[in-house]
Scaffold this motif. Structure first.
Motif, PDB file in Angstrom:
ATOM      1  N   GLU A   1      -6.554   1.195  -5.219  1.00  0.00           N
ATOM      2  CA  GLU A   1      -6.574   3.149  -5.026  1.00  0.00           C
ATOM      3  C   GLU A   1      -4.900   3.094  -5.564  1.00  0.00           C
ATOM      4  O   GLU A   1      -4.939   3.105  -6.718  1.00  0.00           O
ATOM      5  CB  GLU A   1      -6.611   3.232  -4.182  1.00  0.00           C
ATOM      6  CG  GLU A   1      -8.085   3.711  -3.954  1.00  0.00           C
ATOM      7  CD  GLU A   1      -8.606   4.476  -4.459  1.00  0.00           C
ATOM      8  OE1 GLU A   1      -8.120   5.037  -5.580  1.00  0.00           O
ATOM      9  OE2 GLU A   1     -10.153   4.472  -4.670  1.00  0.00           O
ATOM     10  N   MET A   2      -4.511   2.606  -4.733  1.00  0.00           N
ATOM     11  CA  MET A   2      -2.441   2.895  -5.149  1.00  0.00           C
ATOM     12  C   MET A   2      -2.653   2.244  -6.387  1.00  0.00           C
ATOM     13  O   MET A   2      -1.452   2.375  -7.436  1.00  0.00           O
ATOM     14  CB  MET A   2      -1.828   2.038  -4.320  1.00  0.00           C
ATOM     15  CG  MET A   2      -0.038   2.593  -3.840  1.00  0.00           C
ATOM     16  SD  MET A   2      -0.346   4.048  -3.968  1.00  0.00           S
ATOM     17  CE  MET A   2      -1.119   4.174  -2.334  1.00  0.00           C
TER      18      MET A   2
ATOM     19  N   ARG B   1       5.473   3.123  -6.817  1.00  0.00           N
ATOM     20  CA  ARG B   1       6.022   3.339  -7.657  1.00  0.00           C
ATOM     21  C   ARG B   1       7.867   2.512  -8.106  1.00  0.00           C
ATOM     22  O   ARG B   1       8.517   2.650  -9.200  1.00  0.00           O
ATOM     23  CB  ARG B   1       7.352   4.327  -7.480  1.00  0.00           C
ATOM     24  CG  ARG B   1       7.725   5.305  -8.260  1.00  0.00           C
ATOM     25  CD  ARG B   1       8.188   7.331  -8.059  1.00  0.00           C
ATOM     26  NE  ARG B   1       7.926   7.199  -6.467  1.00  0.00           N
ATOM     27  CZ  ARG B   1       9.916   6.948  -6.190  1.00  0.00           C
ATOM     28  NH1 ARG B   1      10.688   6.920  -7.174  1.00  0.00           N
ATOM     29  NH2 ARG B   1      10.138   7.754  -4.565  1.00  0.00           N
TER      30      ARG B   1
ATOM     31  N   ALA C   1      -8.704  -2.585   0.238  1.00  0.00           N
ATOM     32  CA  ALA C   1      -9.683  -1.384  -0.917  1.00  0.00           C
ATOM     33  C   ALA C   1      -8.196  -0.398  -1.319  1.00  0.00           C
ATOM     34  O   ALA C   1      -8.042   0.928  -2.111  1.00  0.00           O
ATOM     35  CB  ALA C   1     -10.211  -0.619  -0.789  1.00  0.00           C
ATOM     36  N   HIS C   2      -7.296   0.277   0.036  1.00  0.00           N
ATOM     37  CA  HIS C   2      -6.143   0.680  -0.439  1.00  0.00           C
ATOM     38  C   HIS C   2      -4.752   0.515  -1.511  1.00  0.00           C
ATOM     39  O   HIS C   2      -4.447   1.057  -2.006  1.00  0.00           O
ATOM     40  CB  HIS C   2      -5.826   0.698   1.355  1.00  0.00           C
ATOM     41  CG  HIS C   2      -6.021   1.741   2.136  1.00  0.00           C
ATOM     42  ND1 HIS C   2      -5.950   2.968   2.901  1.00  0.00           N
ATOM     43  CD2 HIS C   2      -6.895   1.442   2.524  1.00  0.00           C
ATOM     44  CE1 HIS C   2      -6.781   3.668   2.770  1.00  0.00           C
ATOM     45  NE2 HIS C   2      -7.382   2.573   3.429  1.00  0.00           N
TER      46      HIS C   2
ATOM     47  N   THR D   1       0.261  -1.208  -0.253  1.00  0.00           N
ATOM     48  CA  THR D   1      -0.369  -0.142   0.060  1.00  0.00           C
ATOM     49  C   THR D   1       0.954   1.247   0.292  1.00  0.00           C
ATOM     50  O   THR D   1       0.452   2.263  -0.032  1.00  0.00           O
ATOM     51  CB  THR D   1      -0.823  -0.308   0.926  1.00  0.00           C
ATOM     52  OG1 THR D   1       0.010  -0.076   2.668  1.00  0.00           O
ATOM     53  CG2 THR D   1      -1.972  -0.899   1.406  1.00  0.00           C
ATOM     54  N   ARG D   2       2.021   0.852  -0.007  1.00  0.00           N
ATOM     55  CA  ARG D   2       3.024   2.150   0.513  1.00  0.00           C
ATOM     56  C   ARG D   2       2.954   3.160  -1.036  1.00  0.00           C
ATOM     57  O   ARG D   2       3.764   2.432  -2.447  1.00  0.00           O
ATOM     58  CB  ARG D   2       4.304   1.557   0.616  1.00  0.00           C
ATOM     59  CG  ARG D   2       4.235   1.387   2.219  1.00  0.00           C
ATOM     60  CD  ARG D   2       4.268   2.490   3.343  1.00  0.00           C
ATOM     61  NE  ARG D   2       3.897   1.847   4.452  1.00  0.00           N
ATOM     62  CZ  ARG D   2       3.319   2.806   6.087  1.00  0.00           C
ATOM     63  NH1 ARG D   2       4.011   3.770   5.330  1.00  0.00           N
ATOM     64  NH2 ARG D   2       3.361   2.044   7.029  1.00  0.00           N
ATOM     65  N   PRO D   3       3.177   4.050  -1.434  1.00  0.00           N
ATOM     66  CA  PRO D   3       3.172   5.047  -2.811  1.00  0.00           C
ATOM     67  C   PRO D   3       5.367   4.997  -3.161  1.00  0.00           C
ATOM     68  O   PRO D   3       4.962   4.451  -3.963  1.00  0.00           O
ATOM     69  CB  PRO D   3       3.009   6.699  -2.268  1.00  0.00           C
ATOM     70  CG  PRO D   3       3.038   6.393  -1.486  1.00  0.00           C
ATOM     71  CD  PRO D   3       2.265   5.258  -0.392  1.00  0.00           C
TER      72      PRO D   3
ATOM     73  N   ALA E   1      -3.370   4.251  -9.011  1.00  0.00           N
ATOM     74  CA  ALA E   1      -2.785   5.738  -9.049  1.00  0.00           C
ATOM     75  C   ALA E   1      -1.310   5.057 -10.522  1.00  0.00           C
ATOM     76  O   ALA E   1      -1.030   5.966 -11.016  1.00  0.00           O
ATOM     77  CB  ALA E   1      -2.838   6.012  -8.053  1.00  0.00           C
ATOM     78  N   PHE E   2      -1.201   4.148 -10.010  1.00  0.00           N
ATOM     79  CA  PHE E   2       0.272   3.408 -10.848  1.00  0.00           C
ATOM     80  C   PHE E   2       0.084   2.754 -11.825  1.00  0.00           C
ATOM     81  O   PHE E   2       0.779   1.972 -11.829  1.00  0.00           O
ATOM     82  CB  PHE E   2       1.307   3.094  -9.549  1.00  0.00           C
ATOM     83  CG  PHE E   2       1.335   3.904  -9.052  1.00  0.00           C
ATOM     84  CD1 PHE E   2       3.289   4.581  -8.922  1.00  0.00           C
ATOM     85  CD2 PHE E   2       0.921   3.618  -7.013  1.00  0.00           C
ATOM     86  CE1 PHE E   2       3.451   4.973  -7.644  1.00  0.00           C
ATOM     87  CE2 PHE E   2       2.188   4.489  -6.628  1.00  0.00           C
ATOM     88  CZ  PHE E   2       3.150   5.457  -7.444  1.00  0.00           C
TER      89      PHE E   2
END
Lengths: 620, 333
Positions: free
Chosen positions: B106-107, B61, B102-103, B55-57, B110-111
């Motif tokens: 979303e991540m 990345r 869910a988190h 879950t960590r952006p 986003a990527f």
């Protein structure tokens, strides 16, 4: 064809009562037989040696690969274990081509999918209790049963075949040693008079775990044949399961008419059957010559005995020469199809010669049968000295004896049977000398040679029901049907360089003890409550500062935000690493966000699947 | 006279092979790869999918950039055909896991991953072997290796009995760690976990080619013939947990089963860095996406990381304060 009743070397069939002819039907075709035949042996004697086709490839019928047969009063049972019964109409089980009532010398099955043995999932009809279960009725198993019974233990001996004695007769006597026939007769006679021994033939042990085994037995009572599953409770087990002769790998090696030497021997010796009047024998060991001579004496025309070894030396080879057989050293089979057998030189140019014969008898290497050892939890490893997978490690209260343990000579097999009993009962075992007198002057078994691949004919890795095919792509590509591989398939794969020797044991174990069938399960984990109150899950900790705060974000009276929606300050490029918060809980309107505690903003932009949405902190 | 290497990489996984190849080929280092080529016949011990269970952006990345780079690398060694797009579905049984999923979804969105309702579409899966033959790395089997990890000093290596100077020894996958790192030198962050791999007979079609049930500790991958490879965490109730995820028909035959171990981290985040006193470089906890992280790992070992990569690796060192990087646990069983 049936060999003469008085054929040399008792190749008229020691199991048969030629004075009791009978006739049954298989798939509507009448088959003549004698009392003592099995459905398989009578079928082979009738000239039907094909099981069916895998794709377009004809596959032969053998004692290692035959269908189940059933009849009105007979449940599906192994064809090689069901006795021929007068007047019964048998049907082979499995998919057939439409013309399976035809006159072709095959049962016309389609072999892409094979039916499972139905008894594997049947509950036992009864439970037998014993002090020692001996699995395998060869000389090692007989010796083990006799030794344990002599010590007063209750013994149950289970043998898959209809007969006792295993493969010892194939190898014959060595020097002045007692003959295998005499040893077997003596041990069987001793067991017969012991009241604490139960011997079950046609009894195949298919399950083994600590304290309990399961076997399937074909029971013959007069003309009635039935199958039953029996549980055996035994704290101690001796595995004397023998060794399996592998099929050399060459194109067409599963064609009808291709037999292993041990298979051809038992057909002739037990049932007086030869798959046709002529044979080519291909061997890498001296015992192949012994079989060729005996078959020749019994009336089979031996076209040639080809040996992978160059100028091998053996007393059997001298005898074969003296008997006038044509011998060819440094040759091996490279193709078999429709009665045409191609032999090529192992060295030098690729010139080959084609022979016509009704059968090709191949004497391949031996693989200890350790299937039950693996089921019991035992380990396996590859040994290059033997070119075979052998047992490794220990299993409490389980011992291995005879050729399953890697012994070759009959005296060693006998001693190991007695030693295995000592092992499981805590006694002292005698040292085992596995040397065979005279063999120092004989050429040892040769390496297994694999013929080049053929684009037309598949090469199978072994003779069993896995039908694993040598891959055309070479190392690194899984063998076709690889995950059904049996020990012989794995051993061949190592020799072909398809799998690393270091991996061979693990691969064999993976397939050898896959575990019982999976049953439907409604298992679910115990529910846990969602994080309550201010609790921040570890995977979210410190993501929005060391002291994040929970806020109720809304945009209007209707819109709701999904958990995980990222929160940004207005005017910020919406990229996850610049988010200052995230929705962590749904709400009746908007959503509960976790945002950086240092943020003083009260207006935000949330990135939703429908696009960016403004939001503000709801006032209490 | 002993030969020297800049790196000795232990491991036969795709990550270890790619790492050795990149260090040798792209970074011009002398590399010894210590591995027996894996047999394709063995049951797989992992499923290589470019979907970080995270879950960590910052992790997303790094993984996404590394995946793109790995795809390019595999294209240059004629291995692109081993990369196939697959749908991955993750099923949450517990409320807390549903929230975490869910988190993660979303991540993923986003990527750039097409993620909807626990289903992640067109996720890159590596299906096939990566050969080290043309990588310029020298290969040797573990049987020829002597490995001295005694005392409070850096580990020393011998090859066929001869001492070899190595700049950095790298334990590049779980099997290498389990085989070479003595128990007494395991940091508390790492733990060995029992695993079971099972191949079933052909089953009914799964809802997606790859299914993950994190609360049941089960990952499934369906093969072209319908058979299912199941990887199950832990040693308890393995059969009933596995069967609970399968669609039948029951009884379902098991064709092959193997038991092994993997390495997990106590905080769910990757753990990458040197261990004292052996100075072994350990790569652990990368999960299913590990095979796609070779390019940044090679740069790290070669001292050529970008600033962002250097920050990420520093945060994920074994000795770092890791409170701010804890992530979804690979296993709850």
């Amino acid at each position: 064809m049936r060999l003469a009743a008085d054929a040399a070397h008792q190749f008229g069939g020691i199991e048969l009562d030629r004075s009791s002819p009978l006739r049954f039907k298989l798939n509507g075709r009448p088959i003549d037989a004698f009392a003592g035949d099995t459905v398989l042996t009578a079928t082979l004697a009738a000239g039907i040696d094909g099981y069916g086709t895998l794709g377009d490839t004809p596959i032969g019928l053998s004692d290692r690969f035959a269908p189940l047969v059933t009849a009105k009063s007979v449940p599906p049972l192994p064809m090689e274990l069901v006795p021929a019964v007068d007047g019964v109409e048998f049907t082979s089980v499995g998919r057939h081509k439409r013309k399976w009532f035809g006159r072709e010398p095959t049962l016309c099955h389609r072999l892409e999918t094979l039916p499972d043995a139905p008894w594997l999932r049947v509950e036992p009809v009864r439970t037998l209790e014993t002090d020692l279960l001996v699995i395998g009725g060869g000389v090692a198993g007989l010796a083990a049963a006799d030794a344990a019974a002599a010590d007063g233990h209750r013994v149950l001996l289970a043998e898959r075949h209809p007969w006792l004695g295993g493969d010892a007769r194939y190898f014959g006597p060595v020097g002045d040693d007692e003959t295998p026939e005499a040893v077997i007769a003596r041990l069987v006679a001793q067991l017969k008079v012991r009241s604490n021994v139960t011997v079950l033939t046609r009894a195949d042990v298919f399950g083994l775990q600590p304290g309990e085994a399961r076997l399937h037995r074909v029971v013959v009572e007069g003309n009635a044949v039935r199958g039953e599953v029996v549980a055996v409770r035994a704290l101690r087990v001796v595995l004397a399961t023998g060794a399996v002769q592998r099929l050399p790998v060459f194109p067409g090696n599963r064609a009808p008419g291709v037999l292993t030497a041990i298979g051809a021997y038992h057909l002739a010796k037990r049932y007086g059957v030869s798959v046709g009047p002529s044979a080519i024998v291909a061997t890498q060991s001296n015992h192949g010559y012994r079989l060729a001579m005996r078959l020749s004496d019994a009336g089979v025309k031996i076209g040639r005995v080809a040996d992978t070894r160059i100028h091998p030396q053996s007393r059997f080879i001298d005898f074969a020469k003296a008997a006038g057989l044509t011998l060819a050293s440094g040759q091996y089979p490279v193709a078999a199809e429709g009665g045409r057998i191609t032999l090529a030189h192992t060295e030098g140019p690729a010139a080959s010669t084609v022979f016509e014969a009704s059968q090709l008898i191949v004497s391949g290497p031996w693989q200890p049968d350790l299937s039950l050892w693996m089921l019991a939890g035992g380990g396996i490893r590859w040994t290059p000295e033997r070119n075979a997978l052998i047992a490794s490690g220990q299993v409490p209260q389980v011992a291995i004896a005879g050729s399953a343990a890697g012994y070759r000579s009959m005296p060693a097999c006998l001693t190991s049977g007695v030693g295995a009993v000592a092992q499981v009962f805590g006694g002292a075992a005698e040292p085992i000398d596995d040397a065979e007198p005279g063999t120092a002057y004989e050429t040892p078994d040769g390496p297994t040679l694999a013929a080049p691949l053929s684009p037309e004919l598949p090469s199978f890795l072994d003779a069993g029901r896995t039908l694993a095919v040598r891959p055309a792509q070479g190392p690194g590509k899984p063998t076709a049907r690889a995950h059904a591989a049996a020990l012989g398939d794995v051993a061949a794969s190592v020799e072909l360089g398809l799998i690393a020797p270091a991996d061979a044991g693990a691969i064999a174990e993976e397939r050898g003890a896959p575990g019982a069938d999976l049953l439907a399960s409604a298992w679910r984990p115990a529910p846990d409550p969602a994080p309550a109150g201010d609790e921040v899950p570890a995977w979210l900790a410190h993501r929005f500062g060391d002291a994040p705060k929970r806020v109720h974000l809304i945009v209007d009276a209707q819109r709701r935000f999904a958990v995980g929606t990222l929160i940004y300050p207005p005017g910020t490029r919406p990229h996850p690493e610049s988010a200052i918060g995230v929705i962590v809980e749904t709400a009746a309107v908007g959503g509960i966000g976790l945002i950086d505690g240092a943020s003083e903003a009260d207006r935000f932009v949330l990135e939703t699947p429908a696009g960016p949405s403004p939001a503000r902190i709801a006032r209490p | 006279m002993s030969k020297g290497y800049d790196f000795a990489i232990f491991g036969a996984s795709p990550l270890a092979t790619l790492l050795a190849g990149l260090l040798a080929y792209d970074h011009g280092r002398q590399v010894l790869l210590i591995a027996d080529p894996p047999s394709a016949e063995r049951l797989p011990r992992q499923i290589d999918i470019a979907l970080p269970f995270a879950t960590r952006p910052q992790s997303w990345r790094l993984f996404r950039e590394a995946e793109a780079e790995t795809r390019a690398v595999l294209g240059t060694i004629d291995a692109a055909q081993h990369l196939v797009p697959r749908t991955v579905e993750i099923v949450a049984d517990r409320a807390g896991t549903a929230i975490a999923l869910a988190h993660m979804s979303e991540m993923a969105r986003a990527f750039g991953v097409d993620a909807r309702g626990g289903r992640f579409h067109r996720v890159t899966r590596l299906e096939g072997e990566i050969s080290a033959r043309d990588s310029r790395a020298q290969m040797v089997g573990p049987a020829a290796i002597g490995f001295d990890l005694t005392g409070d000093r850096p580990a020393r290596l011998t090859v066929s009995g001869e001492a070899v100077e190595v700049g950095q020894l790298v334990l590049a996958d779980d099997a290498a760690i389990l085989a070479n790192l003595p128990e007494r030198q395991w940091p508390s962050l790492l733990a060995a976990q029992a695993m079971t791999a099972t191949l079933t007979s052909p089953a009914k079609r799964l809802a997606a080619p790859v299914m993950r049930y994190p609360d049941r500790g089960v990952t499934l991958a369906q093969r072209a013939d319908g058979s299912v490879l199941g990887l199950v965490d832990g040693a308890d109730s393995v059969e009933i947990r596995l069967a609970s995820c399968l669609p039948g028909p029951f009884p379902l035959q098991r064709r092959a089963t193997t038991h092994f171990q993997r390495v997990i981290t106590s905080d769910g985040a990757p753990a990458i860095g040197r261990l004292d006193p052996s100075q072994l470089f350990v790569i652990a906890g990368l999960g299913d996406a590990g095979a796609f992280t070779a390019p940044p790992l090679a740069r790290l070992l070669a001292g050529a990381s970008t600033d962002a990569e250097a920050d990420w690796f520093a945060a994920h060192a074994l000795t770092a304060d890791r409170a701010a990087i804890a992530d979804l646990s690979e296993s709850v069983a």
